[in-house]
Design an enzyme around this catalytic site. Structure first.
Site, short mmCIF file in Angstrom:
data_model
loop_
_atom_site.label_atom_id
_atom_site.label_comp_id
_atom_site.label_asym_id
_atom_site.label_seq_id
_atom_site.Cartn_x
_atom_site.Cartn_y
_atom_site.Cartn_z
N GLU A 105 3.95 6.72 3.51
CA GLU A 105 4.61 6.01 2.42
C GLU A 105 3.80 4.80 1.99
O GLU A 105 3.69 4.51 0.80
CB GLU A 105 6.00 5.53 2.88
CG GLU A 105 7.09 6.56 2.84
CD GLU A 105 7.49 6.93 1.43
OE1 GLU A 105 6.62 7.50 0.72
OE2 GLU A 105 8.63 6.69 1.05
N THR B 74 6.98 4.84 -8.52
CA THR B 74 7.75 3.94 -7.66
C THR B 74 7.24 2.50 -7.79
O THR B 74 8.03 1.55 -7.82
CB THR B 74 7.66 4.40 -6.19
OG1 THR B 74 8.17 5.74 -6.12
CG2 THR B 74 8.47 3.53 -5.27
#
Lengths: 330, 330
Positions: free
Chosen positions: B129, B181
């Site tokens: 991530e 994101t």
């Protein structure tokens, strides 16, 4: 009915991460209000006991504010005389003003034969909170009124009540140091960093999950996870770190500030363990010349109730009963 | 074992007020990774399918980052070749990067005969991530790995999993609009007002209480109670208000942004209702010329599993099985 008395318990608000949101009721300590019908319109506070003469007896007393708002709403065609028995110290972090406000709301509602439901009583009691500290926060009021572990959200606040496992206990120690709620609110920054917001929210969410799932260890860790109010307020409480450390050393699952302080609460399994923890916490302050009161209680005791339901164990009951009988006999 | 495949599901993160904390797993959509032993040391990604050629095949691909970290920690004396089957669109708010990272962690762990536990796998997946979006946030990763409704707290994150009532369903609609994101994180203010913090925390606490207590209506209201991330991000999603309104009109308990968006989820009781709601939501975008995918799923489906456990219903299984057999037969 010519008179009605109600007891409202002390409460622990915030409970670590739940600033202005979480609260739970304590047993064995609280305020009692007797409300009496009067032919004179309006509200009068005839007597206060237990405050050492420090509270105002005029219309700006919290119980008068609450009763007056209820009279305006119900318009029953009579006035009300009030008697307030303070069982809680002022500025202690034990929800003292809320207990007075809730007891007043419950007693007056008894006199009005239950004209209002709990949601409405919460609103009236909040008017008292607004008068006492400038903000109508509902965390102590909800806990004192409903009992159990309470969460408030929204405006007007919606209250959710969680049942706490019966074996969970709180050790609460009140040092004889007064910390006005207004001062304790002023030290909290009006802006929270996103990281502190997220960490505190996570702790609050896990605290609720821990209560629902019966995981006291997780609740204890979560209680210590606040990054918004507790770090700022801890500096206002002498020997805060040492008191918390003493609680943890005796096996507490977690400990933090009760409400705006200076009282500190710790959580544990079982009554006996809570007593040991409370003694250890109090010893820290006492060794430094600061007197303390101790409350040991179920975490999430029952909320406000009419005087007939006040348990005999409550030291206020003895005070209340004769007066209540006297008033009823008139 | 010479090769091992694992599937990791899509997930809805944030879930309204739980920015970087809450998540739940979806069923029927996800990524699959096959990991194969190699005599050559190090990690190589041999093939990606389903990404339309948009992902890097080099060492900076998320699955390589995860596998390399695991190899360094386990030092098994062999290298690893990877195959990645993207079942999820990129930048969709469905936890696409997390599903890849978790599938890689689970597949490599299978090859290492379960050398790591879930807590360690979570850490490896978070490294992916971090490579994908610059922040090692754990909300999607935890949901995709553990399944159910997850909460993460602390650093390194501790994960709590709540069981969601089996009848609760999510309607998730993904409009074909990409929202990276990083961009969606940049619009969130780094400072939260105390009032917004408190209101959002209260909503999060009640969301958890609602799941634990089986109160979908309260969960739905709480989902809509975020004042930190959702208001800022909603402006990045065309027709956000209309899509949410369409969901509520069809009886959804609540609706909000899935992860960083642009996907939107809604919650309801029962699979059939979720289909109706998803169609209504998609219609808003489709009427404006925006194509959509629909996922209808239990709220809080199972988490990552090895390929043998991948259900037949998953469209990826057909793709995976022949390859997996082919690899095993070598």
């Amino acid at each position: 009915m010519n008179s009605c008395s109600a007891f409202a318990p002390a409460s622990v608000a915030n409970v670590g991460p739940g600033f202005d949101v979480f609260g739970f009721a304590l047993e064995g300590a609280g305020d009692t209000v007797t409300a009496r019908r009067s032919d004179q319109p309006g509200v009068r506070l005839l007597k206060i006991e237990g405050d050492g003469g420090r509270l105002p007896v005029g219309a700006d007393n919290i119980v008068c504010v609450v009763a007056a708002a209820m009279l305006r709403a119900a318009n029953p065609g009579f006035g009300i005389e009030l008697f307030l028995f303070k069982g809680l110290p002022l500025g202690s972090g034990l929800g003292s003003s809320s207990a007075s406000a809730v007891a007043a709301a419950a007693a007056v509602n008894g006199l009005l034969v239950g004209a209002f439901d709990n949601k409405q009583l919460l609103e009236f009691a909040r008017e008292g909170e607004r008068a006492a500290c400038g903000a109508a926060h509902a965390d102590n009021v909800a806990a004192s009124l409903y009992g159990g572990f309470t969460m408030v959200a929204g405006e007007p606040p919606e209250v959710s009540v969680l049942k706490v496992p019966a074996s969970w206990h709180a050790a609460v120690v009140h040092p004889h140091l007064e910390l006005p709620t207004k001062k304790a609110r002023a030290v909290i920054s009006p802006a929270v960093s996103l990281a502190n917001h997220t960490a505190t929210l996570a702790a609050a969410a896990r605290l609720v999950a821990g209560i629902a799932g019966g995981d006291l260890a997780m609740v204890g860790r979560s209680v210590m996870g606040d990054r918004v109010a507790t770090p700022a307020r801890a500096g206002l409480i002498p020997h805060y770190e040492q008191v918390v450390a003493a609680a943890l050393q005796k096996g507490a699952a977690g400990a933090s500030i009760s409400g705006a302080g200076p009282s500190i609460f710790a959580l544990t399994e079982g009554l006996e363990g809570a007593k040991v923890i409370a003694d250890a916490m109090a010893s820290v302050w006492r060794a430094r010349g600061i007197e303390c009161d101790i409350i040991v209680s179920r975490m999430g005791a029952p909320g406000a109730r009419l005087a007939a339901e006040v348990p005999h164990a409550n030291p206020l009951t003895a005070l209340l009963r004769p007066l209540h009988q006297d008033l009823s006999a008139r």
